[in-house]
Design a protein around this motif. Structure first.
Motif, PDB file in Angstrom:
ATOM      1  N   ARG A  79       0.832  -1.189   0.000  1.00 54.78           N
ATOM      2  CA  ARG A  79       0.000   0.000   0.000  1.00 54.78           C
ATOM      3  C   ARG A  79       0.879   1.257   0.000  1.00 54.78           C
ATOM      4  NH1 ARG A  79      -5.228   1.888  -0.882  1.00 54.78           N
ATOM      5  NH2 ARG A  79      -5.440   3.827   0.243  1.00 54.78           N
ATOM      6  N   LEU A 128      -6.635   9.068  -1.126  1.00 53.64           N
ATOM      7  CA  LEU A 128      -7.719   8.616  -0.243  1.00 53.64           C
ATOM      8  C   LEU A 128      -8.320   9.785   0.513  1.00 53.64           C
ATOM      9  CD1 LEU A 128      -9.245   6.369   1.489  1.00 53.64           C
ATOM     10  CD2 LEU A 128      -7.270   6.459   3.018  1.00 53.64           C
ATOM     11  N   ILE A 175     -15.321   3.191  -3.518  1.00 51.52           N
ATOM     12  CA  ILE A 175     -16.013   3.742  -2.348  1.00 51.52           C
ATOM     13  C   ILE A 175     -16.280   2.611  -1.364  1.00 51.52           C
ATOM     14  CG2 ILE A 175     -18.125   4.904  -1.546  1.00 51.52           C
ATOM     15  CD1 ILE A 175     -18.191   6.365  -4.227  1.00 51.52           C
ATOM     16  N   GLY A 176     -15.788   2.789  -0.145  1.00 52.04           N
ATOM     17  CA  GLY A 176     -15.966   1.763   0.882  1.00 52.04           C
ATOM     18  C   GLY A 176     -16.821   2.303   2.012  1.00 52.04           C
ATOM     19  N   SER A 177     -17.616   1.438   2.618  1.00 48.76           N
ATOM     20  CA  SER A 177     -18.500   1.867   3.702  1.00 48.76           C
ATOM     21  C   SER A 177     -18.311   0.925   4.888  1.00 48.76           C
ATOM     22  CB  SER A 177     -19.940   1.827   3.190  1.00 48.76           C
ATOM     23  OG  SER A 177     -20.830   1.994   4.266  1.00 48.76           O
ATOM     24  N   THR A 216     -14.887   5.568   2.759  1.00 49.47           N
ATOM     25  CA  THR A 216     -13.604   5.866   2.122  1.00 49.47           C
ATOM     26  C   THR A 216     -13.820   6.054   0.627  1.00 49.47           C
ATOM     27  OG1 THR A 216     -13.130   3.526   1.807  1.00 49.47           O
ATOM     28  CG2 THR A 216     -12.324   4.522   3.840  1.00 49.47           C
ATOM     29  N   GLU A 225     -11.465   6.446  -2.867  1.00 47.55           N
ATOM     30  CA  GLU A 225     -10.077   6.459  -3.341  1.00 47.55           C
ATOM     31  C   GLU A 225      -9.920   6.101  -4.804  1.00 47.55           C
ATOM     32  OE1 GLU A 225      -7.552   3.574  -1.259  1.00 47.55           O
ATOM     33  OE2 GLU A 225      -9.375   2.467  -0.832  1.00 47.55           O
ATOM     34  N   ASN A 246     -11.990  -5.261   0.860  1.00 47.08           N
ATOM     35  CA  ASN A 246     -11.089  -4.262   0.289  1.00 47.08           C
ATOM     36  C   ASN A 246     -10.316  -3.542   1.380  1.00 47.08           C
ATOM     37  OD1 ASN A 246     -11.876  -4.691  -2.313  1.00 47.08           O
ATOM     38  ND2 ASN A 246     -13.304  -2.966  -2.405  1.00 47.08           N
ATOM     39  N   LEU A 290      -7.225  -5.527   2.261  1.00 45.72           N
ATOM     40  CA  LEU A 290      -6.223  -5.594   1.186  1.00 45.72           C
ATOM     41  C   LEU A 290      -5.593  -4.232   0.906  1.00 45.72           C
ATOM     42  CD1 LEU A 290      -8.121  -8.038  -1.193  1.00 45.72           C
ATOM     43  CD2 LEU A 290      -5.993  -8.530   0.034  1.00 45.72           C
ATOM     44  N   THR A 291      -6.298  -3.159   1.267  1.00 50.99           N
ATOM     45  CA  THR A 291      -5.731  -1.834   1.048  1.00 50.99           C
ATOM     46  C   THR A 291      -5.156  -1.242   2.340  1.00 50.99           C
ATOM     47  OG1 THR A 291      -7.913  -0.839   1.390  1.00 50.99           O
ATOM     48  CG2 THR A 291      -7.286  -1.296  -0.883  1.00 50.99           C
ATOM     49  N   ALA A 292      -4.948  -2.095   3.324  1.00 48.05           N
ATOM     50  CA  ALA A 292      -4.251  -1.710   4.562  1.00 48.05           C
ATOM     51  C   ALA A 292      -4.988  -0.647   5.375  1.00 48.05           C
ATOM     52  CB  ALA A 292      -2.813  -1.248   4.253  1.00 48.05           C
ATOM     53  N   LYS A 293      -6.303  -0.520   5.192  1.00 50.19           N
ATOM     54  CA  LYS A 293      -7.039   0.447   6.026  1.00 50.19           C
ATOM     55  C   LYS A 293      -7.261  -0.120   7.417  1.00 50.19           C
ATOM     56  CE  LYS A 293      -9.305   2.734   2.227  1.00 50.19           C
ATOM     57  NZ  LYS A 293      -9.322   1.622   1.248  1.00 50.19           N
ATOM     58  N   ASP A 353     -13.969  -6.959  -2.438  1.00 52.85           N
ATOM     59  CA  ASP A 353     -15.446  -6.959  -2.499  1.00 52.85           C
ATOM     60  C   ASP A 353     -15.903  -7.071  -3.950  1.00 52.85           C
ATOM     61  OD1 ASP A 353     -14.940  -6.141   0.108  1.00 52.85           O
ATOM     62  OD2 ASP A 353     -15.591  -4.085  -0.196  1.00 52.85           O
ATOM     63  N   THR A 406     -24.961  -1.844   1.968  1.00 50.08           N
ATOM     64  CA  THR A 406     -24.439  -0.913   0.947  1.00 50.08           C
ATOM     65  C   THR A 406     -23.956  -1.623  -0.310  1.00 50.08           C
ATOM     66  OG1 THR A 406     -22.269  -0.840   2.022  1.00 50.08           O
ATOM     67  CG2 THR A 406     -23.848   0.858   2.660  1.00 50.08           C
ATOM     68  N   HIS A 407     -23.596  -0.807  -1.323  1.00 51.63           N
ATOM     69  CA  HIS A 407     -23.211  -1.314  -2.650  1.00 51.63           C
ATOM     70  C   HIS A 407     -22.020  -2.277  -2.581  1.00 51.63           C
ATOM     71  CE1 HIS A 407     -20.333   1.802  -1.785  1.00 51.63           C
ATOM     72  NE2 HIS A 407     -19.555   1.254  -2.680  1.00 51.63           N
ATOM     73  N   ASP A 408     -21.154  -2.106  -1.579  1.00 55.71           N
ATOM     74  CA  ASP A 408     -19.971  -2.970  -1.508  1.00 55.71           C
ATOM     75  C   ASP A 408     -20.258  -4.272  -0.745  1.00 55.71           C
ATOM     76  OD1 ASP A 408     -20.162  -1.664   0.920  1.00 55.71           O
ATOM     77  OD2 ASP A 408     -18.052  -1.091   1.056  1.00 55.71           O
ATOM     78  N   ASP A 409     -21.485  -4.495  -0.356  1.00 58.21           N
ATOM     79  CA  ASP A 409     -21.859  -5.721   0.360  1.00 58.21           C
ATOM     80  C   ASP A 409     -22.435  -6.737  -0.626  1.00 58.21           C
ATOM     81  OD1 ASP A 409     -21.142  -4.966   3.036  1.00 58.21           O
ATOM     82  OD2 ASP A 409     -22.780  -3.528   2.946  1.00 58.21           O
TER      83      ASP A 409
END
Lengths: 244, 244
Positions: A33, A170, A198-200, A215, A217, B13, B16-19, B47, B75-78
């Motif tokens: 990252r 980000l 877009i992450g939630s 997020t 990014e 995500n 994998l993106t180190a958040k 995701d 949400t959309h990422d689920d």
């Protein structure tokens, strides 16, 4: 389309059987990252040739760079070299440069087992590591790193020094509403701007001043700002606690 | 042969993106070990429906029980429910019991997005969770757990209370010689006793009184003791610092 980014295969019965907590995966994720190389997937597999072969072959289809961790020592449970060779359709050969390094390093005559460290997939290239006699074993863009965390870290730096990434931009929104109340707005922006991730992330901690972290990014800073602006416009008034 | 044990798919995500550093994988590994259910593999995937479908389908070929973490919100990422349904060749349906639970829980009328929590692969069964309104979403032996660590942990306990494992027996040898010097003996015993798992872990820390840790384990205690005795006989005199 040529695969981009990286994929990781962590080889380790000791991790899957809870004898140690894997430190190499999280470290690799963090460093990739930081240098801007996206990580597609990470698999933890046991010390079994078939499962490693499959995981490495899959990783090569998904990503340009493949990092493996573990299974490159001299004992019976060290099968990574053989598995990577099989995954790439190559023979295992003994590398003369590595034989010379092992002889140089050994105090007494090296055992037959010590010499196994010189075996590698045909066409392997040794990447010299400053400050260590032991080079990084690489084949095309597959990097076979040792499982021992100190060694993994120093070898990883030797590899990353050779690669080039694209850092991500980000931005973060903190919201005081639950996910169900904001999902429709997030969906719309995510659908309209597929090049922005877009992450939630809901939080269930009442000591926080927000309920959801969003997020935004992309490698393109303008796209990130545009998505952020659209989210701020679309979200219910007063729901944004702060942005970062 | 029917698959046994468990396999895990961590959807995230954000990992994998180190958040965030994944806490669910290590916790699952530890708990499965404690209850005696062997874990075959663990994959971390983004995701993305396609990658989750593949990972879940693969997990189901490898293991009896499949645990997923994350991607089950509104949400959309689920996208976990949709991906698990695809991997199992099932439709996504709205579960009436879950609709009732969401209506009961909601203060105002639930949004259309909140209702997405009631979607599940056809044939899904809700496992009630003591002390929480939110049940565990299960389909056959696939358990879809939430990514939020507190919720993951409590739901995991509700699942584990239903499963039965076989605890492993483990003995450990600490050696003062390097791996190359002991590899031949380890190889021989590992080859002769394939039902016993022998692991060899070099340590590169001079503050320790040993150089290699050897683990010997099996579900059969007698086999473990026999392998341990064979190793102790075969290893160079004085190389065993201690056993555990």
């Amino acid at each position: 389309m040529e695969p981009t980014g990286a994929a990781a295969v962590i080889i380790g019965n000791e991790v899957l059987t809870a004898k140690v907590v894997d430190a190499n995966g999280p470290h690799l994720i963090k460093r990739l990252r930081e240098v801007g190389i996206p990580l597609r997937t990470l698999e933890i597999v046991p010390d079994e040739v078939d499962l490693i072969v499959e995981a490495v072959a899959r990783a090569r289809l998904r990503a340009k760079y493949v990092f493996t961790s573990g299974g490159i020592g001299p004992t019976h449970d060290d099968v990574t070299v053989r598995a990577v060779a099989l995954a790439m359709g190559r023979k295992v050969v003994r590398l003369p440069e590595m034989v010379a390094l092992i002889r140089e390093k050994a105090v007494d005559a090296p055992t037959a087992e010590a010499m196994r460290l010189a075996d590698a997939p045909e066409g392997a290239v040794l990447l010299a590591q400053p400050g260590s006699w032991y080079p990084v074993l690489t084949v095309e863009d597959v990097f076979m790193l040792p499982g021992v965390p100190q060694l993994f870290r120093t070898q990883l730096e030797a590899v990353l020094a050779q690669l080039r990434g694209t850092p991500m931009h980000l931005r973060v929104l903190y919201l005081n509403l639950g996910e169900s109340a904001v999902a429709a707005v997030l969906d719309r922006v995510a659908l309209d701007m597929p090049h922005v991730a877009i992450g939630s992330y809901p939080m269930f901690d009442r000591s926080l001043d927000y309920a959801v972290k969003v997020t935004v990014e992309s490698v393109e800073p303008d796209a990130v700002e545009q998505a952020l602006a659209r989210l701020q416009t679309g979200l219910p008034a007063g729901s944004v606690v702060r942005t970062e």
